[in-house]
Design an enzyme around this catalytic site. Structure first.
Site, PDB file in Angstrom:
ATOM      1  N   HIS A 330       0.833  -1.211   0.000  1.00  3.96           N
ATOM      2  CA  HIS A 330       0.000   0.000   0.000  1.00  3.96           C
ATOM      3  C   HIS A 330       0.865   1.258   0.000  1.00  3.96           C
ATOM      4  O   HIS A 330       0.626   2.194  -0.798  1.00  3.96           O
ATOM      5  CB  HIS A 330      -0.913  -0.020   1.235  1.00  3.96           C
ATOM      6  CG  HIS A 330      -1.811   1.168   1.360  1.00  3.96           C
ATOM      7  ND1 HIS A 330      -3.104   1.190   0.886  1.00  3.96           N
ATOM      8  CD2 HIS A 330      -1.595   2.397   1.900  1.00  3.96           C
ATOM      9  CE1 HIS A 330      -3.648   2.370   1.127  1.00  3.96           C
ATOM     10  NE2 HIS A 330      -2.747   3.122   1.754  1.00  3.96           N
ATOM     11  N   GLU A 331       1.864   1.304   0.865  1.00  3.28           N
ATOM     12  CA  GLU A 331       2.716   2.489   0.931  1.00  3.28           C
ATOM     13  C   GLU A 331       3.525   2.675  -0.352  1.00  3.28           C
ATOM     14  O   GLU A 331       3.806   3.806  -0.768  1.00  3.28           O
ATOM     15  CB  GLU A 331       3.646   2.418   2.140  1.00  3.28           C
ATOM     16  CG  GLU A 331       2.955   2.232   3.484  1.00  3.28           C
ATOM     17  CD  GLU A 331       1.845   3.235   3.752  1.00  3.28           C
ATOM     18  OE1 GLU A 331       1.881   4.344   3.181  1.00  3.28           O
ATOM     19  OE2 GLU A 331       0.929   2.912   4.529  1.00  3.28           O
ATOM     20  N   TYR A 414     -11.057   4.512   2.060  1.00  2.00           N
ATOM     21  CA  TYR A 414     -10.347   3.353   1.523  1.00  2.00           C
ATOM     22  C   TYR A 414     -11.305   2.395   0.809  1.00  2.00           C
ATOM     23  O   TYR A 414     -11.131   2.085  -0.366  1.00  2.00           O
ATOM     24  CB  TYR A 414      -9.641   2.583   2.642  1.00  2.00           C
ATOM     25  CG  TYR A 414      -8.444   3.241   3.249  1.00  2.00           C
ATOM     26  CD1 TYR A 414      -7.159   2.772   2.982  1.00  2.00           C
ATOM     27  CD2 TYR A 414      -8.574   4.306   4.129  1.00  2.00           C
ATOM     28  CE1 TYR A 414      -6.042   3.359   3.570  1.00  2.00           C
ATOM     29  CE2 TYR A 414      -7.473   4.898   4.714  1.00  2.00           C
ATOM     30  CZ  TYR A 414      -6.207   4.421   4.438  1.00  2.00           C
ATOM     31  OH  TYR A 414      -5.117   5.000   5.016  1.00  2.00           O
TER      32      TYR A 414
END
Length: 498
Positions: A330-331, A414
């Site tokens: 994700h990062e 999200y």
């Protein structure tokens, strides 16, 4: 940022910056600010002191505003959201502005009502201006983005940064404890760091190419430079840190972890970082930076993105933990959505977090179908079960201050946004969705995009107005549910005919 609640050559540079251009986009890229900082970091005393010089073209000729985010942590904050961000028993830091100059002349500064906003008067000449600020700070200790433990200190959102002035005027938002309360434009950075010789450093800059010079006995001075980045973060680490490296195209991926961490888990995190960077490079467009650092920190931030560098807190590095794989993917995706393609994270957080989570789901579904399928199922469940949020008038497309808790932020920003894109993938197919995203990133690379611009771009790619589809998913306008479904079905049929 990935929250636990959400599923688990200065002169040459300056000459280039000063060149006049005619095209509006070229002007924005050519006239980006230049931050030149010279700082001394004491990892024992947890102190940072130095000077930052900001050269920029003001859009408001009368004043500029600086974000001084460290100042937020010099006072206590109450409430559940602050407790979740800061953790148990946080300690306060200190922050002092010792000198402020504008074009070499001392000026009287003004602290606004918000701790993170500092007003700088600019009356006088036109053209490029220079702000010089000398500061001293003692780091706070908490679970957040700027803190320390016994082996490292991590500096996220620590340097003074210009507030954005755009078509809406000045953006002087307070520091919210939910989400990522930051909005910044691309700039160039030259940062000189002096620290004890025995410490290591990872930063937004390509550290392996950084020049090191000796200063007084026991110290070293590292000269760092980064171009076209939205922020500049760094981590100072003691000798307990080691690193694993892998070359991905022209980028060296480095994962920094401690000798007390589980080696197998650290290797899994590193492999996920390298593989996902390669995947997003292919799917979303070229990654422009020569280094990408994944750094194990303390605290409990889970994961936090910065250009060419991300933080992962130490809980991911325990034996048997699998959360680190999902979090680092994700990062890494944030290197595109937030990094290369900016947005106002305070007003339109869905533009980076939702898109980031969608491509995270795509990567996981390809790399580990069982894990990917489970996460898609959970995201769709959370993103489509919105009756409660309808009653509470909550939606993805709202400011951070409107979210009452981290769960609503996760479910809407999200899950609902990534669900919208996942269903679009069902109509268009993954290849077409990713091709559209690649065109989207390329069109707005190094710039700031708005939700309105995404809507216009999607409508153009779809060949028809996508307003009802976006209103239903992003504004949770239930009156548009049937129209949104019909739009998606038309897109499915249109794609099938090709």
């Amino acid at each position: 940022m990935k929250k636990w609640v959400s599923l688990v050559g200065c002169s040459l540079l300056f000459l280039t910056w000063m060149l006049p251009v005619n095209a509006e986009e070229g002007t924005a890229l050519t006239r980006k600010p230049l931050y030149q900082a010279d700082v001394r970091i004491d990892p024992i005393k947890k102190e940072v002191a130095g000077t930052v010089t900001i050269t920029f073209w003001p859009k408001d000729p009368t004043r500029a505003y600086l974000h001084l985010y460290p100042n937020v942590f010099t006072e206590e904050h109450q409430g559940m959201l602050w407790e979740e961000l800061l953790g148990n028993g946080p300690t306060l830091g200190t922050y002092t502005n010792k000198k402020l100059l504008v074009d070499g002349i001392a000026v009287a500064s003004k602290q606004t009502k918000d701790l993170n906003i500092f007003e700088v008067p600019l009356e006088g000449q036109t053209g490029p201006r220079t702000i010089v600020m000398e500061f001293e700070m003692t780091l706070p200790r908490n679970d957040g983005r700027m803190s320390y433990d016994d082996h490292s200190l991590w500096l996220g959102n620590w340097l003074p940064v210009l507030a954005v002035y755009d078509k809406e005027g000045w953006h002087l938002d307070p520091y919210e404890p939910v989400g990522d309360p930051f909005y910044s434009e691309n700039a160039d950075y030259e940062v000189n760091v002096t620290l004890p010789k025995e410490y290591q450093l990872a930063s937004t800059a390509p550290d392996m190419a950084a020049k090191q010079v000796s200063t007084r006995e026991g110290e070293k001075r590292i000269q760092l430079g980064a171009e076209n980045v939205r922020d500049f973060a760094l981590v100072v680490m003691d000798a307990s840190y080691q690193r694993t490296e892998t070359k991905v195209g022209e980028t060296v991926v480095r994962t920094w972890w401690r000798k007390t961490d589980d080696p197998e888990t650290a290797e899994q995190i590193h492999e996920a970082a390298a593989k996902s960077l390669a995947y997003f490079h292919h799917q979303l467009g070229a990654y422009p930076y020569t280094e990408y650092d994944v750094v194990r920190t303390g605290g409990a931030i889970n994961g936090m993105e910065y250009p060419a560098l991300v933080f992962l807190d130490g809980r991911h590095f325990f034996s048997g933990e699998e959360t680190g794989i999902v979090t680092v993917v994700h990062e890494t995706a944030h290197q595109w959505f937030y990094g290369l393609l900016g947005n106002n994270q305070v007003k339109e957080a869905w533009l980076d977090e939702g898109f980031t989570e969608y491509v995270t789901l795509s990567y996981l579904s390809q790399q580990d179908p069982l894990l990917g399928a489970e996460r898609v199922r959970r995201r769709l469940g959370q993103g489509t079960s919105v009756q409660y949020y309808v009653a509470e008038e909550q939606r993805p497309w709202q400011a951070l201050s409107a979210f009452p808790n981290n769960q609503s932020y996760s479910d809407l920003v999200y899950s609902r946004t990534s669900s919208m894109l996942w269903l679009l993938q069902g109509a268009w197919g993954e290849e077409r969705v990713h091709d559209v995203l690649k065109q989207y990133v390329e069109k707005y690379r190094y710039q700031v995009v708005t939700g309105k611009e995404w809507g216009a771009f999607l409508s153009e790619m779809a060949g028809e107005d996508a307003g009802a589809f976006l209103d239903y998913w992003l504004k949770v306008d239930m009156s548009q549910q049937e129209q949104a479904a019909a739009w998606l079905e038309r897109q499915r049929l249109k794609h099938q005919k090709k």
